[in-house]
Design a protein around this motif. Sequence first.
Motif, PDB file in Angstrom:
ATOM      1  N   TRP A 100       0.860  -1.183   0.000  1.00 55.85           N
ATOM      2  CA  TRP A 100       0.000   0.000   0.000  1.00 55.85           C
ATOM      3  C   TRP A 100       0.892   1.228   0.000  1.00 55.85           C
ATOM      4  N   SER A 101       0.316   2.340  -0.412  1.00 59.30           N
ATOM      5  CA  SER A 101       1.148   3.521  -0.619  1.00 59.30           C
ATOM      6  C   SER A 101       0.408   4.800  -0.256  1.00 59.30           C
ATOM      7  N   HIS A 102       1.162   5.867  -0.185  1.00 63.97           N
ATOM      8  CA  HIS A 102       0.617   7.214  -0.114  1.00 63.97           C
ATOM      9  C   HIS A 102       0.876   7.867  -1.467  1.00 63.97           C
ATOM     10  N   SER A 103      -0.170   8.404  -2.081  1.00 67.21           N
ATOM     11  CA  SER A 103      -0.062   8.958  -3.436  1.00 67.21           C
ATOM     12  C   SER A 103      -0.390  10.447  -3.399  1.00 67.21           C
ATOM     13  N   LEU A 104       0.590  11.272  -3.720  1.00 75.91           N
ATOM     14  CA  LEU A 104       0.449  12.726  -3.627  1.00 75.91           C
ATOM     15  C   LEU A 104       0.869  13.367  -4.945  1.00 75.91           C
ATOM     16  N   ALA A 105       0.025  14.238  -5.478  1.00 75.57           N
ATOM     17  CA  ALA A 105       0.323  14.901  -6.745  1.00 75.57           C
ATOM     18  C   ALA A 105      -0.111  16.353  -6.695  1.00 75.57           C
ATOM     19  N   ILE A 106       0.501  17.151  -7.552  1.00 81.05           N
ATOM     20  CA  ILE A 106       0.077  18.534  -7.780  1.00 81.05           C
ATOM     21  C   ILE A 106      -0.223  18.681  -9.263  1.00 81.05           C
ATOM     22  N   VAL A 107      -1.378  19.256  -9.544  1.00 79.75           N
ATOM     23  CA  VAL A 107      -1.882  19.394 -10.909  1.00 79.75           C
ATOM     24  C   VAL A 107      -1.947  20.873 -11.279  1.00 79.75           C
ATOM     25  N   GLU A 108      -1.594  21.165 -12.523  1.00 81.13           N
ATOM     26  CA  GLU A 108      -1.711  22.525 -13.062  1.00 81.13           C
ATOM     27  C   GLU A 108      -2.231  22.426 -14.488  1.00 81.13           C
ATOM     28  N   ASN A 109      -3.283  23.161 -14.803  1.00 76.27           N
ATOM     29  CA  ASN A 109      -3.871  23.149 -16.145  1.00 76.27           C
ATOM     30  C   ASN A 109      -4.179  21.734 -16.623  1.00 76.27           C
ATOM     31  N   GLY A 110      -4.670  20.902 -15.711  1.00 75.74           N
ATOM     32  CA  GLY A 110      -5.086  19.556 -16.074  1.00 75.74           C
ATOM     33  C   GLY A 110      -3.982  18.524 -16.143  1.00 75.74           C
ATOM     34  N   ALA A 111      -2.732  18.947 -15.941  1.00 81.31           N
ATOM     35  CA  ALA A 111      -1.599  18.029 -16.025  1.00 81.31           C
ATOM     36  C   ALA A 111      -0.881  17.959 -14.682  1.00 81.31           C
ATOM     37  N   VAL A 112      -0.345  16.786 -14.364  1.00 80.51           N
ATOM     38  CA  VAL A 112       0.412  16.623 -13.127  1.00 80.51           C
ATOM     39  C   VAL A 112       1.802  17.215 -13.313  1.00 80.51           C
ATOM     40  N   VAL A 113       2.236  18.035 -12.352  1.00 85.40           N
ATOM     41  CA  VAL A 113       3.544  18.687 -12.455  1.00 85.40           C
ATOM     42  C   VAL A 113       4.519  18.227 -11.381  1.00 85.40           C
ATOM     43  N   ALA A 114       4.027  17.600 -10.317  1.00 84.64           N
ATOM     44  CA  ALA A 114       4.894  17.054  -9.273  1.00 84.64           C
ATOM     45  C   ALA A 114       4.188  15.872  -8.644  1.00 84.64           C
ATOM     46  N   PRO A 201     -13.520   3.084 -15.050  1.00 88.05           N
ATOM     47  CA  PRO A 201     -13.261   4.465 -14.630  1.00 88.05           C
ATOM     48  C   PRO A 201     -12.417   4.498 -13.364  1.00 88.05           C
ATOM     49  N   SER A 202     -11.434   5.382 -13.363  1.00 90.00           N
ATOM     50  CA  SER A 202     -10.453   5.434 -12.275  1.00 90.00           C
ATOM     51  C   SER A 202     -10.484   6.810 -11.617  1.00 90.00           C
ATOM     52  N   TRP A 203     -10.457   6.815 -10.297  1.00 86.10           N
ATOM     53  CA  TRP A 203     -10.435   8.083  -9.576  1.00 86.10           C
ATOM     54  C   TRP A 203      -9.084   8.765  -9.741  1.00 86.10           C
ATOM     55  N   GLU A 204      -9.122  10.068  -9.874  1.00 85.74           N
ATOM     56  CA  GLU A 204      -7.890  10.826 -10.103  1.00 85.74           C
ATOM     57  C   GLU A 204      -6.865  10.603  -9.003  1.00 85.74           C
ATOM     58  N   TRP A 205      -7.311  10.497  -7.754  1.00 85.97           N
ATOM     59  CA  TRP A 205      -6.352  10.372  -6.653  1.00 85.97           C
ATOM     60  C   TRP A 205      -5.594   9.063  -6.699  1.00 85.97           C
ATOM     61  N   ASP A 206      -6.150   8.042  -7.347  1.00 88.72           N
ATOM     62  CA  ASP A 206      -5.448   6.766  -7.461  1.00 88.72           C
ATOM     63  C   ASP A 206      -4.300   6.822  -8.456  1.00 88.72           C
ATOM     64  N   ILE A 207      -4.400   7.672  -9.452  1.00 86.04           N
ATOM     65  CA  ILE A 207      -3.493   7.554 -10.605  1.00 86.04           C
ATOM     66  C   ILE A 207      -2.691   8.809 -10.915  1.00 86.04           C
ATOM     67  N   ALA A 208      -3.035   9.963 -10.347  1.00 88.04           N
ATOM     68  CA  ALA A 208      -2.387  11.210 -10.774  1.00 88.04           C
ATOM     69  C   ALA A 208      -0.876  11.153 -10.567  1.00 88.04           C
ATOM     70  N   ALA A 209      -0.443  10.803  -9.367  1.00 90.25           N
ATOM     71  CA  ALA A 209       0.996  10.787  -9.091  1.00 90.25           C
ATOM     72  C   ALA A 209       1.707   9.752  -9.950  1.00 90.25           C
ATOM     73  N   GLY A 210       1.163   8.539  -9.997  1.00 88.41           N
ATOM     74  CA  GLY A 210       1.802   7.487 -10.775  1.00 88.41           C
ATOM     75  C   GLY A 210       1.858   7.780 -12.258  1.00 88.41           C
ATOM     76  N   ALA A 211       0.864   8.487 -12.772  1.00 95.12           N
ATOM     77  CA  ALA A 211       0.858   8.814 -14.198  1.00 95.12           C
ATOM     78  C   ALA A 211       2.049   9.688 -14.572  1.00 95.12           C
ATOM     79  N   LEU A 212       2.345  10.687 -13.750  1.00100.33           N
ATOM     80  CA  LEU A 212       3.515  11.522 -14.055  1.00100.33           C
ATOM     81  C   LEU A 212       4.801  10.719 -13.931  1.00100.33           C
ATOM     82  N   ILE A 213       4.875   9.853 -12.933  1.00101.39           N
ATOM     83  CA  ILE A 213       6.092   9.068 -12.737  1.00101.39           C
ATOM     84  C   ILE A 213       6.357   8.174 -13.945  1.00101.39           C
ATOM     85  N   VAL A 214       5.307   7.559 -14.502  1.00100.80           N
ATOM     86  CA  VAL A 214       5.482   6.755 -15.723  1.00100.80           C
ATOM     87  C   VAL A 214       5.925   7.633 -16.886  1.00100.80           C
TER      88      VAL A 214
END
Length: 263
Positions: A100-114, A201-214
């Motif tokens: 299990w993990s903690h998933s933290l992301a910051i989004v700007e203009n619809g895209a993850v930046v951190a 359908p996937s919730w944004e909080w599940d995938i936002a951080a991992g999407a940028l990392i990929v």
Amino acid sequence: MRESDLTLLVTAARKAGTIATGYFGKSPQVTDKPGGAGPVTEADLAVDLMLADFLRDKRPDYGWLSEESQDGPARLSTARQFVIDPIDGTRAFIGGTKDWSHSLAIVENGAVVAAAVYLPLHDLMFTAAAGMGAQANDQTINVSRSAIDQARVLASKPNFAPALWKGATLPPFQQAFRSSLAYRLCLVAQGRFDAMLTLRPSWEWDIAAGALIVAEARGTVTDARGLPLMFNNAHPQVPGVIAAGNDLHADISARLEPARANH
């Protein structure tokens, strides 16, 4: 000097790990969310409360979207947003496994930046900032380049149903699973697995951080239709996710039935 957004996320993720591990293995109180949305533990709520206080104090002008916080329209008018899953893989947490993990992301203009994804019981911190590459414990990571007949693909069992694939034929890849969607994405970014997909359908909080990392690990990550992921939607879901190296992503997408996005 104000710390960078990525440094802030890493600090917050480690704080989250300290709280969550204090509950782990000690039979935390569990309740079921309304509408069959799954379980939530007192650890999820404690981590969420800390993150909301800590992060919003540091960035009061950022919007807030978390799995365990009530959502509202205020975030839609902000320039940047926190997108948080306090504990991704709650069922694994309850079951006493480590993935299990903690998933933290910051989004700007619809895209993850951190982004930061932290697995405290593995002491494993995945990070990325837009244009800066991806790291695991500060070491650069990149996706694999496996062909589909050698690929190891992370997904839940319903995604391997033959009806979702053209000709009702599942590609010749190996199947695997991890409870946390964020961790699945990071394992692809790290090259330990070759692809992940979820066609529901996937919730944004599940995938936002991992999407940028990929993406920063030189991979391709899209929704289940092959379109770019967009975040901070009024309804914070995207129509599934496919993540892999560029060629493998194209091959998997080509083998899926066109209607798979609404599975």
